[in-house]
Write a protein that holds these residues in place. Structure first.
Motif, short mmCIF file in Angstrom:
data_model
loop_
_atom_site.label_atom_id
_atom_site.label_comp_id
_atom_site.label_asym_id
_atom_site.label_seq_id
_atom_site.Cartn_x
_atom_site.Cartn_y
_atom_site.Cartn_z
N GLN A 53 0.84 -1.19 0.00
CA GLN A 53 0.00 0.00 0.00
C GLN A 53 0.88 1.25 0.00
O GLN A 53 1.80 1.36 0.81
CB GLN A 53 -0.93 0.01 1.22
CG GLN A 53 -1.95 -1.10 1.20
CD GLN A 53 -2.85 -1.11 2.44
OE1 GLN A 53 -2.42 -0.71 3.51
NE2 GLN A 53 -4.07 -1.55 2.28
N ASN A 55 0.70 5.44 0.09
CA ASN A 55 -0.20 6.54 0.44
C ASN A 55 0.54 7.88 0.41
O ASN A 55 1.72 7.95 0.73
CB ASN A 55 -0.79 6.33 1.85
CG ASN A 55 -1.53 5.02 1.99
OD1 ASN A 55 -2.62 4.85 1.48
ND2 ASN A 55 -0.90 4.07 2.68
N ARG A 56 -0.19 8.90 0.01
CA ARG A 56 0.33 10.27 0.06
C ARG A 56 -0.76 11.18 0.59
O ARG A 56 -1.85 11.24 0.04
CB ARG A 56 0.80 10.75 -1.31
CG ARG A 56 1.17 12.24 -1.33
CD ARG A 56 1.56 12.72 -2.71
NE ARG A 56 2.89 12.28 -3.06
CZ ARG A 56 3.46 12.51 -4.25
NH1 ARG A 56 2.78 13.16 -5.18
NH2 ARG A 56 4.68 12.08 -4.51
N PRO A 83 -4.16 5.73 -8.93
CA PRO A 83 -4.48 5.74 -7.50
C PRO A 83 -5.94 6.08 -7.23
O PRO A 83 -6.66 6.58 -8.11
CB PRO A 83 -3.57 6.83 -6.95
CG PRO A 83 -3.41 7.78 -8.11
CD PRO A 83 -3.39 6.91 -9.34
N THR A 86 -8.33 9.60 -1.63
CA THR A 86 -8.87 9.40 -0.29
C THR A 86 -9.59 10.67 0.16
O THR A 86 -9.14 11.79 -0.11
CB THR A 86 -7.74 9.08 0.71
OG1 THR A 86 -6.74 10.11 0.66
CG2 THR A 86 -7.10 7.75 0.35
N THR A 106 -4.08 6.98 -2.59
CA THR A 106 -3.63 5.67 -2.14
C THR A 106 -3.67 4.68 -3.29
O THR A 106 -4.52 4.78 -4.19
CB THR A 106 -4.51 5.16 -0.98
OG1 THR A 106 -4.00 3.90 -0.54
CG2 THR A 106 -5.96 4.97 -1.42
N THR A 108 -3.04 0.32 -3.96
CA THR A 108 -2.80 -1.02 -3.42
C THR A 108 -2.34 -1.92 -4.55
O THR A 108 -3.07 -2.12 -5.52
CB THR A 108 -4.07 -1.60 -2.77
OG1 THR A 108 -4.49 -0.74 -1.70
CG2 THR A 108 -3.79 -2.99 -2.20
N THR A 147 6.18 -0.60 7.67
CA THR A 147 5.83 0.71 7.10
C THR A 147 7.03 1.65 7.18
O THR A 147 7.71 1.72 8.21
CB THR A 147 4.65 1.33 7.87
OG1 THR A 147 3.52 0.46 7.80
CG2 THR A 147 4.27 2.68 7.27
N PHE A 170 5.83 9.94 0.35
CA PHE A 170 4.69 9.07 0.58
C PHE A 170 5.09 7.98 1.56
O PHE A 170 6.27 7.77 1.87
CB PHE A 170 4.15 8.44 -0.71
CG PHE A 170 5.13 8.31 -1.81
CD1 PHE A 170 5.04 9.13 -2.92
CD2 PHE A 170 6.17 7.41 -1.75
CE1 PHE A 170 5.94 9.02 -3.96
CE2 PHE A 170 7.08 7.30 -2.77
CZ PHE A 170 6.97 8.12 -3.88
N THR A 171 4.09 7.28 2.05
CA THR A 171 4.28 6.19 2.99
C THR A 171 4.02 4.87 2.28
O THR A 171 3.04 4.74 1.55
CB THR A 171 3.34 6.32 4.20
OG1 THR A 171 3.56 7.59 4.83
CG2 THR A 171 3.59 5.22 5.20
#
Length: 236
Positions: A53, A55-56, A83, A86, A106, A108, A147, A170-171
């Motif tokens: 995953q 995410n930003r 993406p 969100t 996000t 996936t 993470t 981003f994560t």
């Protein structure tokens, strides 16, 4: 410790580069099952990467159509997948956030796209980070998922420097399989560490545990640290 320039090391890297999924199925899984039948005798208990995953969070900047559009384009180039935007679940007046407000992106990744992204991440992207010293082993959660964050998008080869207005990070979360709901935090984290080590993920402090002779000693260290934390909290 093996010589990082040995033939075995180079052959292992070439196999992972060729097809990391095939190497996991035909190389990593059998090795874990044979070398440690106590932990991985059951094939369903062998750790497995389920999904990645990415995410930003853009915050209020997501209301700018140009910024949101450019972020979507970057995510699509980097991951090969469009993406999902969100949105906020409820309004927060103090942060000027309305309900159902666009706040970030996000993605996936599963299957072949997941393994392709992982290969690029391990063997190409990390090498572009200045003074990179590896990632902390302490970033596992209780379920064994890992993470970490990246500060900018320029380290990915798909992004051109001229196209970037401002660095945005981003994560990334590597979601592992959960062999059983009764698995302890220690076992989940250990499974995640074992899998990432075989995949040559650059964990910089995983060698901390090499000074212990058995898993029982490591478990005892974890229990002592847990007891000390509880004692400290009770005194505060």
């Amino acid at each position: 410790m093996r010589n990082p320039h040995s033939r075995e090391e180079k052959a292992e890297i070439n196999r992972l580069l060729d097809d990391i999924k095939k190497e996991y199925e035909e190389g990593i899984r059998p090795v874990l099952s044979i070398n440690n039948p106590t932990m991985f005798g059951n094939p369903h208990k062998i750790p497995r990467l389920k999904k990645i995953q990415i995410n930003r969070g853009l915050g209020l900047a997501a209301q700018n159509t140009n910024i949101l559009k450019k972020s979507i384009e970057e995510f699509t180039k980097i991951t090969g997948q469009k993406p999902i935007i969100t949105k906020s679940k409820k309004a927060i007046a103090g942060f000027k956030i309305r309900e159902d407000m666009e706040l970030g992106l996000t993605v996936t990744l599963r299957g072949q796209k997941m393994y392709a992204f992982l290969t690029k991440l391990i063997f190409f992207t990390f090498a572009q980070i200045r003074d990179f010293r590896g990632l902390s082993v302490r970033s596992f959660d209780k379920a064994g998922n890992y993470t970490f964050g990246l500060k900018e998008q320029l380290i990915f080869p798909e992004i051109n420097y001229e196209d970037v207005d401002q660095p945005q990070g981003f994560t990334i979360t590597l979601v592992m399989s959960s062999p059983s709901t009764n698995g302890t935090t220690f076992n989940n984290v250990l499974n995640g560490m074992v899998l990432l080590k075989f995949l040559r993920f650059p964990l910089n402090d995983s060698g901390y545990y090499e000074k212990y002779d058995s898993l029982e000693e490591i478990s005892q260290v974890w229990d002592r640290k847990k007891h000390l934390r509880r004692k400290r909290w009770s005194q505060e």
